[in-house]
Design a protein around this motif. Structure first.
Motif, PDB file in Angstrom:
ATOM      1  N   LEU A  23       0.834  -1.209   0.000  1.00 40.97           N
ATOM      2  CA  LEU A  23       0.000   0.000   0.000  1.00 40.97           C
ATOM      3  C   LEU A  23       0.866   1.255   0.000  1.00 40.97           C
ATOM      4  CD1 LEU A  23      -2.851  -0.949   2.516  1.00 40.97           C
ATOM      5  CD2 LEU A  23      -3.025  -0.753   0.030  1.00 40.97           C
ATOM      6  N   ALA A  24       1.932   1.232   0.791  1.00 41.47           N
ATOM      7  CA  ALA A  24       2.805   2.407   0.894  1.00 41.47           C
ATOM      8  C   ALA A  24       3.533   2.683  -0.416  1.00 41.47           C
ATOM      9  CB  ALA A  24       3.820   2.209   2.023  1.00 41.47           C
ATOM     10  N   ARG A  25       3.667   1.660  -1.255  1.00 42.20           N
ATOM     11  CA  ARG A  25       4.363   1.859  -2.520  1.00 42.20           C
ATOM     12  C   ARG A  25       3.427   2.039  -3.701  1.00 42.20           C
ATOM     13  NH1 ARG A  25       7.288   0.410   0.946  1.00 42.20           N
ATOM     14  NH2 ARG A  25       9.524   0.861   1.053  1.00 42.20           N
ATOM     15  N   ILE A  26       2.145   1.965  -3.460  1.00 43.15           N
ATOM     16  CA  ILE A  26       1.196   2.149  -4.562  1.00 43.15           C
ATOM     17  C   ILE A  26       0.335   3.408  -4.382  1.00 43.15           C
ATOM     18  CG2 ILE A  26      -0.886   1.171  -5.631  1.00 43.15           C
ATOM     19  CD1 ILE A  26       0.343  -1.562  -5.389  1.00 43.15           C
ATOM     20  N   LEU A  27      -0.308   3.526  -3.242  1.00 45.24           N
ATOM     21  CA  LEU A  27      -1.298   4.589  -3.074  1.00 45.24           C
ATOM     22  C   LEU A  27      -0.748   6.000  -3.296  1.00 45.24           C
ATOM     23  CD1 LEU A  27      -3.474   3.345  -0.060  1.00 45.24           C
ATOM     24  CD2 LEU A  27      -3.785   2.976  -2.496  1.00 45.24           C
ATOM     25  N   PRO A  28       0.464   6.316  -2.829  1.00 46.76           N
ATOM     26  CA  PRO A  28       0.918   7.712  -3.009  1.00 46.76           C
ATOM     27  C   PRO A  28       1.353   8.064  -4.437  1.00 46.76           C
ATOM     28  CG  PRO A  28       2.024   6.641  -1.138  1.00 46.76           C
ATOM     29  CD  PRO A  28       1.380   5.568  -1.951  1.00 46.76           C
ATOM     30  N   TYR A  29       1.311   7.112  -5.345  1.00 47.12           N
ATOM     31  CA  TYR A  29       1.825   7.356  -6.695  1.00 47.12           C
ATOM     32  C   TYR A  29       0.690   7.157  -7.704  1.00 47.12           C
ATOM     33  CZ  TYR A  29       6.050   6.894  -3.992  1.00 47.12           C
ATOM     34  OH  TYR A  29       6.999   7.071  -3.026  1.00 47.12           O
ATOM     35  N   HIS A  76       2.450   8.462   6.612  1.00 46.28           N
ATOM     36  CA  HIS A  76       2.597   9.032   7.957  1.00 46.28           C
ATOM     37  C   HIS A  76       1.686   8.284   8.939  1.00 46.28           C
ATOM     38  CE1 HIS A  76       3.471  12.118  10.885  1.00 46.28           C
ATOM     39  NE2 HIS A  76       2.216  12.501  10.974  1.00 46.28           N
ATOM     40  N   HIS A  77       0.464   8.009   8.517  1.00 45.54           N
ATOM     41  CA  HIS A  77      -0.486   7.322   9.394  1.00 45.54           C
ATOM     42  C   HIS A  77      -0.200   5.833   9.517  1.00 45.54           C
ATOM     43  CE1 HIS A  77      -3.313  10.915   8.645  1.00 45.54           C
ATOM     44  NE2 HIS A  77      -2.604  11.085   9.733  1.00 45.54           N
ATOM     45  N   MET A  78       0.731   5.333   8.714  1.00 51.37           N
ATOM     46  CA  MET A  78       1.183   3.943   8.884  1.00 51.37           C
ATOM     47  C   MET A  78       2.431   3.916   9.761  1.00 51.37           C
ATOM     48  SD  MET A  78       1.071   2.338   5.104  1.00 51.37           S
ATOM     49  CE  MET A  78      -0.389   1.946   4.230  1.00 51.37           C
ATOM     50  N   GLY A  79       2.907   5.073  10.181  1.00 53.17           N
ATOM     51  CA  GLY A  79       4.128   5.135  10.999  1.00 53.17           C
ATOM     52  C   GLY A  79       5.390   5.059  10.174  1.00 53.17           C
TER      53      GLY A  79
END
Ligand code: SF4
Ligand code: SF4
Length: 439
Positions: A120-126, A229-232
């Motif tokens: 998720l951290a590598r897909i959603l922000p892009y 950020h909300h995933m830490g």
């Protein structure tokens, strides 16, 4: 609340900040009354006060986070309703953000969860990666029942039926003001929103230029960092946020900016907190300067001369938590809609979260589903023609549970002032609404 951090622990400024926050809590429990997870689960440890005790214990001990603490912190929506309710001014947001970072650094999650969060951290922000993932999810949706995990099912279910083409309006450029220029603003085009719904930025650009703003799409901007950020995941969050800070600083030092306009309130809450996030960082001054001029789009529109209209549709306004609790903006969107002539109604318990909350609806689908059902029920009870919200996450969440069309507030304001009818009002045979009358 008494704390027992050692002087050595308090030399860490982040720990010192958490100590300050903890000490403001008088454990009165008022916050439990408005906490969505406490309402759904009824467990003190799923209330703000319970979580504050868990965080205090975890940070003071300085040991790796335990499974029980992680469970209850993970269930927190970061909706910040507790901050609105708290009479003592406890800054729960900074505390829970620190707790999530501490958990990420000290707790080893099960492999499946680690992979899920990493992905998720590598897909959603892009936007491009996210767009490809949405296409994959759309194809996979009929096979959701085969998925072995509720979170994977939720991810497939959340994929929109229609994935819009890329909007070239999100490319770096300047849209000049119509008539006399009143302001020069940068529009944050965002990340997930650019893949999910391009109508919102398009409507924002039309509306702001019509009302006298030069709208700058700054080169190099992207995700605000909120999702990670909300995933830490502080390193990832700082990496994307730094790009924004640099992009907007270039504009501020060039022709100057009166405001950075944000039309996704979840992002707005984070950008407004850049000063805190980057304290002690090489970019701390620039981050604070960016945060100082970050504005929700409704704040900027209140400064402009929005013409009065007579639209007449019944609009149920859904207050996103990040807007009403995170940024304390409660009346502006409703005032603007009323000025445009809409009849604004509000659901019961409007302070409660819809369950979207960034990646929460993907990671905690059961609690999120219950909150969505409540929210949809209370919104539909107002018998609206349209639902309006100021955050794409809420729009996706609520829209997946109702046939009432849901649009961003700026789409309605754009329509009321000469822009096109929001496309979502006509999609999938959703209920037709009358043609607007302008004056
Ligand atoms: S309302 Fe504020 S002071 Fe009272 S328990 Fe909750 S966070 Fe602590
Ligand atoms: S942020 Fe929301 S879910 Fe989390 S403790 Fe506060 S009120 Fe409850």
């Amino acid at each position: 609340m008494q704390t027992t951090f050692t002087p050595e622990q308090l030399r860490d400024p982040v720990m010192a900040r958490s100590n300050d926050v903890l000490r403001t809590c008088v454990h009165c429990g008022f916050c439990t009354a408005t906490c969505p997870t406490y309402q759904v689960l009824g467990d003190e440890l799923d209330s703000p006060r319970g979580r504050i005790y868990l965080i205090k214990d975890m940070l003071e001990k300085g040991l790796p986070a335990d499974a029980k603490t992680v469970l209850h912190i993970d269930r927190c929506l970061s909706c910040l309703a507790c901050m609105t309710t708290c009479p003592s001014g406890v800054h729960y947001m900074h505390l829970v953000d620190h707790a999530r970072e501490y958990i990420e650094q000290t707790y080893k999650r099960p492999l499946f969860e680690r992979v899920l969060r990493w992905t998720l951290a590598r897909i959603l922000p892009y936007p491009t990666r996210f767009r490809v993932a949405l296409l994959g999810a759309k194809i996979g949706r009929p096979f959701a029942f085969l998925m072995p995990d509720a979170r994977l099912k939720a991810m497939l279910a959340m994929a929109p039926k229609v994935i819009p083409p890329v909007s070239r309006n999100d490319d770096p450029q300047v849209f000049p003001a119509q008539g006399t220029r009143k302001m020069r603003v940068a529009l944050m085009t965002g990340c997930a929103q650019r893949a999910l719904n391009t109508d919102i930025n398009d409507a924002t650009i039309r509306l702001l230029t019509r009302l006298g703003c030069d709208v700058v799409i700054a080169e190099g901007q992207g995700c605000c960092g909120a999702l990670t950020h909300h995933m830490g995941k502080t390193a990832e969050s700082h990496a994307t946020a730094s790009k924004n800070i640099r992009a907007w600083t270039r504009e501020m030092q060039g022709e100057g900016l009166d405001a950075i306009v944000i039309n996704t309130s979840g992002c707005g809450t984070t950008v407004k907190d850049y000063g805190h996030m980057f304290a002690g960082h090489a970019l701390s001054q620039e981050a604070a300067a960016v945060a100082a001029i970050a504005r929700d789009v409704s704040e900027v529109l209140m400064q402009l001369d929005l013409p009065e209209g007579v639209m007449g549709h019944r609009v149920a306004y859904h207050a996103a938590c990040s807007l009403q609790h995170g940024q304390k903006i409660k009346t502006y969107p409703k005032d603007l809609l009323k000025r445009a002539g809409f009849k604004v109604v509000e659901p019961a318990d409007s302070h409660l979260c819809c369950g979207s909350a960034g990646t929460y609806n993907l990671m905690q689908p059961e609690i999120s589903g219950q909150l969505k059902a409540r929210k949809v029920e209370t919104l539909e009870a107002t018998r609206p023609d349209i639902i309006a919200a100021g955050n794409i996450g809420c729009m996706m969440q609520i829209g997946s549970g109702t046939d009432v069309p849901i649009v961003h507030t700026v789409e309605l304001l754009d329509w009321a002032t000469g822009g096109p009818r929001p496309p979502a009002l006509d999609a999938d045979g959703k209920r037709a609404v009358p043609v607007p009358i302008l004056r």
